[in-house]
Motif scaffolding. Structure first.
Motif, mmCIF file in Angstrom:
data_model
loop_
_atom_site.group_PDB
_atom_site.id
_atom_site.type_symbol
_atom_site.label_atom_id
_atom_site.label_comp_id
_atom_site.label_asym_id
_atom_site.label_seq_id
_atom_site.Cartn_x
_atom_site.Cartn_y
_atom_site.Cartn_z
ATOM 1 N N GLN A 1 0.852 -1.200 0.000
ATOM 2 C CA GLN A 1 0.000 0.000 0.000
ATOM 3 C C GLN A 1 0.875 1.232 0.000
ATOM 4 O O GLN A 1 1.824 1.326 0.783
ATOM 5 N N LYS A 2 0.566 2.162 -0.873
ATOM 6 C CA LYS A 2 1.291 3.435 -0.907
ATOM 7 C C LYS A 2 0.325 4.520 -0.456
ATOM 8 O O LYS A 2 -0.785 4.594 -0.943
ATOM 9 N N GLU A 3 0.786 5.344 0.482
ATOM 10 C CA GLU A 3 -0.041 6.413 1.045
ATOM 11 C C GLU A 3 0.651 7.745 0.870
ATOM 12 O O GLU A 3 1.889 7.814 0.918
ATOM 13 N N GLY A 4 -0.126 8.802 0.715
ATOM 14 C CA GLY A 4 0.441 10.139 0.611
ATOM 15 C C GLY A 4 1.057 10.382 -0.747
ATOM 16 O O GLY A 4 0.887 9.620 -1.692
ATOM 17 N N GLY A 5 1.793 11.492 -0.828
ATOM 18 C CA GLY A 5 2.431 11.830 -2.090
ATOM 19 C C GLY A 5 3.670 12.660 -1.849
ATOM 20 O O GLY A 5 3.926 13.136 -0.743
ATOM 21 N N GLY A 6 4.449 12.821 -2.885
ATOM 22 C CA GLY A 6 5.668 13.623 -2.786
ATOM 23 C C GLY A 6 6.631 13.080 -1.761
ATOM 24 O O GLY A 6 6.852 11.886 -1.657
ATOM 25 N N ARG A 7 7.205 13.989 -0.972
ATOM 26 C CA ARG A 7 8.189 13.589 0.044
ATOM 27 C C ARG A 7 7.561 12.860 1.224
ATOM 28 O O ARG A 7 8.248 12.245 2.023
ATOM 29 N N LYS A 8 6.250 12.957 1.368
ATOM 30 C CA LYS A 8 5.570 12.315 2.502
ATOM 31 C C LYS A 8 4.966 10.970 2.120
ATOM 32 O O LYS A 8 4.167 10.421 2.858
ATOM 33 N N ARG A 9 5.338 10.450 0.977
ATOM 34 C CA ARG A 9 4.809 9.165 0.524
ATOM 35 C C ARG A 9 5.343 8.039 1.420
ATOM 36 O O ARG A 9 6.531 7.972 1.708
ATOM 37 N N ARG A 10 4.446 7.175 1.854
ATOM 38 C CA ARG A 10 4.806 6.030 2.689
ATOM 39 C C ARG A 10 4.373 4.753 2.000
ATOM 40 O O ARG A 10 3.294 4.677 1.440
ATOM 41 N N THR A 11 5.206 3.761 2.079
ATOM 42 C CA THR A 11 4.877 2.442 1.546
ATOM 43 C C THR A 11 4.805 1.475 2.710
ATOM 44 O O THR A 11 5.704 1.424 3.544
ATOM 45 N N LYS A 12 3.691 0.749 2.761
ATOM 46 C CA LYS A 12 3.488 -0.251 3.808
ATOM 47 C C LYS A 12 3.276 -1.602 3.148
ATOM 48 O O LYS A 12 2.722 -1.684 2.046
ATOM 49 N N VAL A 13 3.719 -2.651 3.827
ATOM 50 C CA VAL A 13 3.562 -4.010 3.307
ATOM 51 C C VAL A 13 3.007 -4.929 4.378
ATOM 52 O O VAL A 13 3.200 -4.705 5.571
ATOM 53 N N ARG A 14 2.319 -5.966 3.920
ATOM 54 C CA ARG A 14 1.817 -6.988 4.844
ATOM 55 C C ARG A 14 1.721 -8.310 4.118
ATOM 56 O O ARG A 14 1.573 -8.358 2.898
ATOM 57 N N LEU A 15 1.811 -9.380 4.877
ATOM 58 C CA LEU A 15 1.592 -10.705 4.313
ATOM 59 C C LEU A 15 0.109 -10.889 4.049
ATOM 60 O O LEU A 15 -0.730 -10.479 4.848
ATOM 61 N N THR A 16 -0.218 -11.518 2.941
ATOM 62 C CA THR A 16 -1.596 -11.911 2.686
ATOM 63 C C THR A 16 -1.830 -13.245 3.388
ATOM 64 O O THR A 16 -0.887 -13.871 3.900
ATOM 65 N N ASP A 17 -3.071 -13.696 3.407
ATOM 66 C CA ASP A 17 -3.356 -15.011 3.981
ATOM 67 C C ASP A 17 -2.577 -16.093 3.228
ATOM 68 O O ASP A 17 -2.051 -17.024 3.838
ATOM 69 N N ARG A 18 -2.489 -15.936 1.911
ATOM 70 C CA ARG A 18 -1.739 -16.901 1.097
ATOM 71 C C ARG A 18 -0.254 -16.890 1.490
ATOM 72 O O ARG A 18 0.380 -17.940 1.592
ATOM 73 N N GLY A 19 0.301 -15.711 1.715
ATOM 74 C CA GLY A 19 1.702 -15.589 2.105
ATOM 75 C C GLY A 19 1.966 -16.188 3.469
ATOM 76 O O GLY A 19 2.980 -16.861 3.692
ATOM 77 N N ARG A 20 1.048 -15.966 4.391
ATOM 78 C CA ARG A 20 1.205 -16.512 5.742
ATOM 79 C C ARG A 20 1.135 -18.044 5.715
ATOM 80 O O ARG A 20 1.922 -18.728 6.366
ATOM 81 N N THR A 21 0.213 -18.568 4.915
ATOM 82 C CA THR A 21 0.091 -20.020 4.775
ATOM 83 C C THR A 21 1.351 -20.606 4.149
ATOM 84 O O THR A 21 1.865 -21.640 4.605
ATOM 85 N N ALA A 22 1.878 -19.943 3.119
ATOM 86 C CA ALA A 22 3.100 -20.411 2.469
ATOM 87 C C ALA A 22 4.277 -20.373 3.441
ATOM 88 O O ALA A 22 5.084 -21.311 3.491
ATOM 89 N N PHE A 23 4.386 -19.304 4.226
ATOM 90 C CA PHE A 23 5.473 -19.192 5.197
ATOM 91 C C PHE A 23 5.364 -20.291 6.249
ATOM 92 O O PHE A 23 6.359 -20.967 6.557
ATOM 93 N N ASP A 24 4.173 -20.500 6.796
ATOM 94 C CA ASP A 24 3.989 -21.540 7.807
ATOM 95 C C ASP A 24 4.343 -22.917 7.245
ATOM 96 O O ASP A 24 4.994 -23.718 7.923
ATOM 97 N N GLY A 25 3.939 -23.185 6.007
ATOM 98 C CA GLY A 25 4.270 -24.461 5.372
ATOM 99 C C GLY A 25 5.762 -24.610 5.149
ATOM 100 O O GLY A 25 6.327 -25.696 5.331
ATOM 101 N N HIS A 26 6.414 -23.521 4.757
ATOM 102 C CA HIS A 26 7.855 -23.570 4.516
ATOM 103 C C HIS A 26 8.621 -23.812 5.823
ATOM 104 O O HIS A 26 9.556 -24.621 5.857
ATOM 105 N N VAL A 27 8.207 -23.141 6.880
ATOM 106 C CA VAL A 27 8.854 -23.349 8.184
ATOM 107 C C VAL A 27 8.684 -24.801 8.631
ATOM 108 O O VAL A 27 9.636 -25.432 9.106
ATOM 109 N N ALA A 28 7.495 -25.355 8.439
ATOM 110 C CA ALA A 28 7.259 -26.756 8.810
ATOM 111 C C ALA A 28 8.138 -27.684 7.976
ATOM 112 O O ALA A 28 8.702 -28.658 8.501
#
Length: 118
Positions: free
Chosen positions: A61-88
């Protein structure tokens, strides 16, 4: 030895595994936090995030604009499931490493004997 179920070639490279592991501990993370936590350059992190996003493992997700632009990231449910499976899968590999396959007891004894002689 066969690859255990859940082993994920996309997540496995060290940088992507580090990104996903960090994101697994939070709901959303700022780009700068992830970059600084993993000591990555902007371009290196962007490349890894793009690869994981294309796979559907994270959302950006990108919020704001110009010098105040922020980028945020999160795992999706698919990503969390893949990570849990990989750790196992990694745990299964590590736990299996201590077992001696049938018929190889002599080879194991030979290794321990050589190590003891040092």
């Amino acid at each position: 030895m066969s690859t255990p179920a859940g082993f994920d070639e996309l997540i496995h490279p060290a940088t992507r595994l580090s990104v996903v592991a960090l994101l697994a501990t939070t709901e959303w993370a700022d780009f700068a936090f992830v970059r600084d936590s993993l000591s990555l350059s902007d371009s290196a992190l962007s490349k890894q995030l793009h690869t994981l996003e294309e796979a559907g493992y994270l959302e950006i997700q990108k919020e704001g604009g110009g010098r105040k632009r922020r980028t945020k990231v999160r795992l999706t449910d698919r990503g969390r499931t893949a990570f849990d499976g990989h750790v196992a899968a990694l745990r299964a590999i590590v736990e299996g490493a201590g077992r001696t396959p049938p018929g190889e007891a002599g080879a194991e004894q030979g290794r321990s004997h050589v190590g003891a002689a040092r």
